[in-house]
Design a protein around this motif. Structure first.
Motif, PDB file in Angstrom:
ATOM      1  N   SER C 254       8.528  -8.088  26.206  1.00 16.04           N
ATOM      2  CA  SER C 254       7.647  -9.245  26.380  1.00 16.04           C
ATOM      3  C   SER C 254       6.444  -9.199  25.441  1.00 16.04           C
ATOM      4  O   SER C 254       5.809 -10.217  25.203  1.00 16.04           O
ATOM      5  N   VAL C 255       6.135  -8.015  24.920  1.00 20.76           N
ATOM      6  CA  VAL C 255       4.871  -7.878  24.183  1.00 20.76           C
ATOM      7  C   VAL C 255       4.895  -8.648  22.863  1.00 20.76           C
ATOM      8  O   VAL C 255       3.843  -8.979  22.315  1.00 20.76           O
ATOM      9  N   THR C 256       6.072  -8.942  22.362  1.00 16.22           N
ATOM     10  CA  THR C 256       6.143  -9.695  21.102  1.00 16.22           C
ATOM     11  C   THR C 256       6.406 -11.178  21.341  1.00 16.22           C
ATOM     12  O   THR C 256       6.608 -11.935  20.395  1.00 16.22           O
ATOM     13  N   LYS C 257       6.398 -11.575  22.596  1.00 21.65           N
ATOM     14  CA  LYS C 257       6.735 -12.968  22.938  1.00 21.65           C
ATOM     15  C   LYS C 257       5.490 -13.863  23.018  1.00 21.65           C
ATOM     16  O   LYS C 257       4.415 -13.413  23.390  1.00 21.65           O
ATOM     17  N   GLY C 259       3.765 -17.126  24.907  1.00 20.71           N
ATOM     18  CA  GLY C 259       3.818 -17.688  26.253  1.00 20.71           C
ATOM     19  C   GLY C 259       4.815 -18.833  26.359  1.00 20.71           C
ATOM     20  O   GLY C 259       5.532 -18.969  27.347  1.00 20.71           O
TER      21      GLY C 259
ATOM     22  N   GLY D 160       1.641  -8.759  19.787  1.00 18.71           N
ATOM     23  CA  GLY D 160       2.855  -9.344  19.201  1.00 18.71           C
ATOM     24  C   GLY D 160       3.568  -8.274  18.400  1.00 18.71           C
ATOM     25  O   GLY D 160       3.827  -7.167  18.910  1.00 18.71           O
ATOM     26  N   ASP D 161       3.893  -8.576  17.157  1.00 21.97           N
ATOM     27  CA  ASP D 161       4.599  -7.598  16.329  1.00 21.97           C
ATOM     28  C   ASP D 161       3.660  -6.683  15.548  1.00 21.97           C
ATOM     29  O   ASP D 161       4.116  -5.797  14.822  1.00 21.97           O
ATOM     30  N   PHE D 195      -4.439 -13.179  14.143  1.00 22.26           N
ATOM     31  CA  PHE D 195      -3.170 -13.587  14.742  1.00 22.26           C
ATOM     32  C   PHE D 195      -3.399 -14.212  16.132  1.00 22.26           C
ATOM     33  O   PHE D 195      -2.814 -15.240  16.485  1.00 22.26           O
ATOM     34  N   THR D 199      -2.714 -18.078  17.193  1.00 19.17           N
ATOM     35  CA  THR D 199      -1.911 -18.375  18.382  1.00 19.17           C
ATOM     36  C   THR D 199      -2.670 -19.303  19.325  1.00 19.17           C
ATOM     37  O   THR D 199      -2.115 -20.244  19.891  1.00 19.17           O
ATOM     38  N   GLU D 202      -2.614 -22.827  18.229  1.00 18.30           N
ATOM     39  CA  GLU D 202      -1.306 -23.448  18.497  1.00 18.30           C
ATOM     40  C   GLU D 202      -1.145 -23.766  19.983  1.00 18.30           C
ATOM     41  O   GLU D 202      -0.084 -24.213  20.415  1.00 18.30           O
ATOM     42  N   ASP D 204      -0.928 -21.587  22.234  1.00 17.19           N
ATOM     43  CA  ASP D 204       0.026 -20.616  22.767  1.00 17.19           C
ATOM     44  C   ASP D 204      -0.679 -19.297  23.102  1.00 17.19           C
ATOM     45  O   ASP D 204      -1.898 -19.173  22.933  1.00 17.19           O
ATOM     46  N   THR D 205       0.080 -18.361  23.593  1.00  8.62           N
ATOM     47  CA  THR D 205      -0.459 -17.053  23.977  1.00  8.62           C
ATOM     48  C   THR D 205       0.487 -15.966  23.489  1.00  8.62           C
ATOM     49  O   THR D 205       1.622 -16.248  23.118  1.00  8.62           O
ATOM     50  N   ILE D 206       0.028 -14.725  23.528  1.00 14.12           N
ATOM     51  CA  ILE D 206       0.829 -13.626  22.989  1.00 14.12           C
ATOM     52  C   ILE D 206       0.612 -12.354  23.821  1.00 14.12           C
ATOM     53  O   ILE D 206      -0.465 -12.154  24.381  1.00 14.12           O
ATOM     54  N   GLY D 207       1.640 -11.504  23.889  1.00 12.01           N
ATOM     55  CA  GLY D 207       1.565 -10.241  24.624  1.00 12.01           C
ATOM     56  C   GLY D 207       1.143  -9.079  23.752  1.00 12.01           C
ATOM     57  O   GLY D 207       0.733  -9.272  22.605  1.00 12.01           O
ATOM     58  N   PRO D 301       2.697 -12.202  27.492  1.00 11.40           N
ATOM     59  CA  PRO D 301       1.781 -13.265  27.075  1.00 11.40           C
ATOM     60  C   PRO D 301       1.223 -13.990  28.300  1.00 11.40           C
ATOM     61  O   PRO D 301       1.920 -14.153  29.310  1.00 11.40           O
ATOM     62  N   VAL D 302      -0.023 -14.418  28.204  1.00  8.31           N
ATOM     63  CA  VAL D 302      -0.670 -15.154  29.299  1.00  8.31           C
ATOM     64  C   VAL D 302       0.166 -16.382  29.663  1.00  8.31           C
ATOM     65  O   VAL D 302       0.696 -17.060  28.774  1.00  8.31           O
ATOM     66  N   ILE D 305      -0.605 -21.887  29.051  1.00  8.05           N
ATOM     67  CA  ILE D 305      -0.607 -22.296  27.650  1.00  8.05           C
ATOM     68  C   ILE D 305      -1.092 -23.739  27.559  1.00  8.05           C
ATOM     69  O   ILE D 305      -1.061 -24.483  28.540  1.00  8.05           O
ATOM     70  N   GLN D 307       0.163 -26.336  26.376  1.00  8.15           N
ATOM     71  CA  GLN D 307       1.300 -27.166  25.991  1.00  8.15           C
ATOM     72  C   GLN D 307       1.921 -27.758  27.253  1.00  8.15           C
ATOM     73  O   GLN D 307       1.754 -27.228  28.344  1.00  8.15           O
TER      74      GLN D 307
END
Lengths: 359, 359, 359, 359
Positions: C254-257, C259, D160-161, D195, D199, D202, D204-207, D301-302, D305, D307
């Motif tokens: 999940s860490v690279t995903k 939301g 993320g990555d 990053f 995000t 956008e 959006d959220t990220i882990g 990720p939270v 969002i 969206q």
């Protein structure tokens, strides 16, 4: 583990010293969907409040409870209920004369010995002020018990040598709080009042007994072996300040009885199993049998007296100490509501624990 | 949560019905490095064992404890101590006549009501046989207390109306187990013995009082508010079968006392803070003050009598029941060791809990 | 408090060292009226039993469980269930060479450091033998879960670099125990078997992953804040020997995903709220949402290898130690049933805790 | 039992919804005599505070803690520490649009399912706002740990990555809080910041992953079997909102390792037993071995969002929901202090539990 919590599922945890900013607590495990009557809670607190007559301490504590969480739009949410009661009327200077002296039969010495430090303004955590938080917990517990038609009534049955001899069934327990002594026998209440007031004028204090009756308990509350209902009630009650003894059902009187006269024979009434007598006090083998639960609690005389006493100071020197401050000549009138509260918390905890079937 | 455990850090959990394969338990939280005297434990169990004189039940229970873990080369390892006591002498047929009948003042009815089922051979889990496991836990607890020079002595101070009036300091408590009644006053023990034996011949039973004295408790045991030392002792003691009341220190006698006569004044002796009197019973504000802890326990008459009684059966019909089987006419002689054991477990738990400094 | 108990209402307490007389435990809080299938329990134990193929240790442990209480005429009575498993095949001499040496990555050193003493015959309390008792608890828990149609299936999804890539819905989890590796993909199981066997011949060991799927969990299990269902599962699982990690639902992936891709959108199916995806792993806000619960568990390679290693002895001298004894080259095949058992105990505990309404 | 408490001896109980009057808690079991640095506590809270940069939510929470008891003249008294944090800046209207809709991957649906009611203003009890109380508990715990020279440092090691590949010994963990991302590698922190900000734009959220290192743990913390130190840490950490996985020491990487490469050989350094490698992560057999304890935590990720998403409403109808309100695009920067706090509470609890000798 530090003894500030009571209960397993329905659990009350308290904090606060008598002369700090506030006392308060958290009630955890209260089921969701319970409509809370805030006025009822405040009314219960008022029963414990000091300064209600001249036989209780003249401190003016407002004891107004504020709920901070767990109740939304008047209904419990199932989450933890935080509450606090501000300390508005503490007079710390009242206690300056005992900062360095251990008051006889108080907790000053043992607290210092255990913790190496202590809030010397009043009894700190050992002050009976803490019990206001128990009354809040008890007032919520009672509202749960009301859904089960369980009632709890405590009353003063003895002050010094003045003893109420009537059985509780001969009394109107709804009238207990109509007089300042909290004895449901109006005439005896007057005698007790005068005796307490006389004791107060002598600068002295006096002990007594609170009796308590619980009606409507369903069959099956209490667990075998260690968590017997009477054992948990005993712990609940003896955790109240100034208590010295607990007996339930036939109690200490049972020791002179023969089994043939003490046993409670069963019979059938309306398809229900009943007992002819109730020496068991509503509990057999640790489990409620549906009969009335009743018990007595011994309270010692209040330790703070308005007389000079011998004691020692924190330097381990022998000194004398004067009586000062505003204190109760007799703890009983304010103790009945605390006894009811602790009994209510104990019963609700066992109600919520009592899940014995698979589904 | 089902009430088969007692204690927080030093925790005893028990299992077993009177007529199953075995009873036993797990002692958790016993410190490592404790040299265990197995003979001492067996000796403690023998004090509880039935069949020791004609005033106790003639059942022959061997009560031999087997330790299965937690002790290696005679020393505790700090891991959980498992033990069991086999049930060798159960006579299930003795109980067939009560399979469908609820014995008055027993737990048969409440167990059926709570669980919907029950091991009808004897009292099952509510049988006093379970207390043998408490004696095992207590015997290990006492070996820990010995390292602190804490001693616990319980004795029979009253049987029916026969009451021992001497203060415990006038008695040689080391002689308690020299007679079958467990009363340290030899002459009164004889009177009690004859009275119990007479009661037994009448097919009846009798109650009484066990007193208990704890010497050598260090300052500072017990927690404020809910887990006061006296509250935990009360729970421990009232979890014992047939108990009806608990009082510590001045107990119920305190209710007629004035504060000026009841307060325990402090003084200094050998640089130590002592109290002149000990109405506090060694506990102030829930915390031990170094003085003797003492308390009384009320026991009701045994419910099983050798007489016909009215009762109901499991079909809710009114029937009569005959007395049968091998039972105690008085529970007191076998109860002293159980009282000592529960007190010991409670004290060790509070000893191990008592960590109030940062490092 | 000494960590030998798990669960709040449904509570399993265990005792026993690998080379003592017996291991065993007490299951407390099991509801009354549960019909117990003893053969099923024994069958679960057999899944954990060593010596089942050449990739598990060749020790012959019978692991026959004896129930001593709490079950009467095949049905639970609601009282504590005592049980034991005798240690018949311990060969204490196998361990004499390591009496004074600390085996790398074993608990020998930390046990000595903590307790100052230890049963040096085998791992004592830290031996995986203790987990047999968890399987007994789990086997009873599963019989409760069966009444709710909740199923738990664990399987080996990775051994070393050999990884099962299929989703659990593509597997027939009923076939897991048909092969000695406990991987439900027969072909991959063969590859894993050969790899483990090759590792064994090299005197080495290998790690892997156990995956677990729980189906049928009702809505609403788990508590907010600290006792979230996933938190309690994590604790349950990481209390198993040799575990190194736990992830549920989308886990570490999940860490690279984002939301927007990770969120599980709700929809309605048959009047029920469902989620389109299940990255939540069946738990939202700590509470089950009715979807499948699934998680992965990392197991390290077994610490006992058949190779010479550097280490230190109890005198703090640097020495070498040889590999000896009968040990598993890979813990995974025997771990699946332990994972299932701990998950089952956790779920039953939360089922019995889940009482949120007033009546 | 309702999951609002954590710890056995050092126990933190919390209350409060995100949009109620206040949140707060009680810290029980804190030893007496601890000098409390209030500024330090406030500083720890500030690390968690929202609105510190444009990559965290722009809500302005003051998060000012008020202590109500248990601290007297700057020093703990050994009694329960009550505290509260007022909710000053809640904007309940922000949430009106989601009163009747279940937000995907939030706890709205499961709370309604469990309790039948819920405070729909924000996440109520499931809001991360509750974790402020854990930071208060953790900040006191850290002050106890300071007396033992135990340090805890958590930091963001992946977003993320974007992954920090350096070993923690190559990092200056004292600089972690110098940047808004809380990554101790300044350059990578900038990359992560950009990053996260991208995000956020956008909608959006990220882990990501939080890593944590504990240095200075004494030998012997943790209990065998169920309460292993890693098991209790896992529970502590996975009780934090948005966590999905926990691994300690070699973690999930260990699954591809051979025993011969994974085992941590012992050697002697300065008369102390050390390990050459530390795949064990400082814990062997559930007990600390004196090496560094380190672990990783996966955060999803939270869920909120900016969206439009598909979901259902409280009438079980399929609807869409818009993103609104002030939320974090990435929970990691505010999570490090929460991870540290829960680890600190766990360690102090085990420090205070760790009493294995008789006297």
């Amino acid at each position: 583990m530090s003894g500030n919590s009571f209960g397993n599922i329905f659990r009350v945890t308290t904090f606060g010293e008598s002369h700090g900013i506030a006392i308060g607590g958290i009630i955890d495990g209260c089921p969701a969907g319970l409509k809370i009557d805030l006025e009822y809670i405040q009314n219960e607190l008022t029963k414990r409040k000091p300064g209600q007559s001249r036989i209780t301490t003249q401190r003016k504590e407002e004891d107004e409870v504020e709920f901070l969480s767990g109740i939304f739009e008047g209904v419990t949410t199932g989450t933890s209920i935080g509450f606090l009661i501000k300390n508005n009327n503490q007079k710390s200077q009242d206690y300056s004369h005992i900062k360095d002296k251990y008051r006889p039969s108080h907790a000053d010495f043992t607290y210092d010995a255990k913790y190496g430090t202590r809030d010397y303004r009043g009894g700190g955590r050992s002050s009976a002020r803490e019990t206001a938080c128990r009354v809040v917990g008890g007032a919520i517990a009672k509202q749960i018990l009301a859904h089960y038609n369980i009632t709890i009534n405590a009353y003063v049955s003895q002050v010094g040598d003045i003893k109420l001899l009537k059985h509780y069934n001969q009394l109107d327990l709804e009238t207990t709080y109509n007089n300042p002594v909290r004895c449901p026998d109006k005439n005896l209440a007057d005698v007790m009042f005068n005796f307490i007031d006389k004791t107060r004028k002598e600068g002295d204090t006096i002990g007594g007994i609170v009796s308590c009756v619980i009606k409507g308990t369903p069959l099956g509350l209490g667990d075998p072996v260690f968590d017997r209902l009477e054992a948990d009630l005993a712990k609940a009650i003896l955790s109240i300040n100034a208590t010295k003894g607990f007996e339930f059902g036939s109690g200490f009187d049972s020791v002179t009885k023969k089994g043939s006269e003490h046993n409670d024979e069963f019979f059938i009434e309306n398809d229900t199993v009943k007992t002819k007598t109730n020496n068991s006090g509503g509990i057999q083998g640790g489990i409620s049998n549906g009969e009335d639960i009743y018990f007595n609690v011994a309270f010692k005389p209040v330790a703070t007296i308005m007389q000079k006493q011998n004691t020692v100071n924190t330097n381990f020197e022998e000194v004398t100490i004067d009586g000062k401050g505003r204190h109760d000549p007799c703890v009983l009138p304010r103790a009945t509501i605390i006894v009811e509260s602790m009994a209510a918390i104990t019963l609700v905890d066992h109600l919520l624990r009592n899940r014995t079937s698979i589904l």
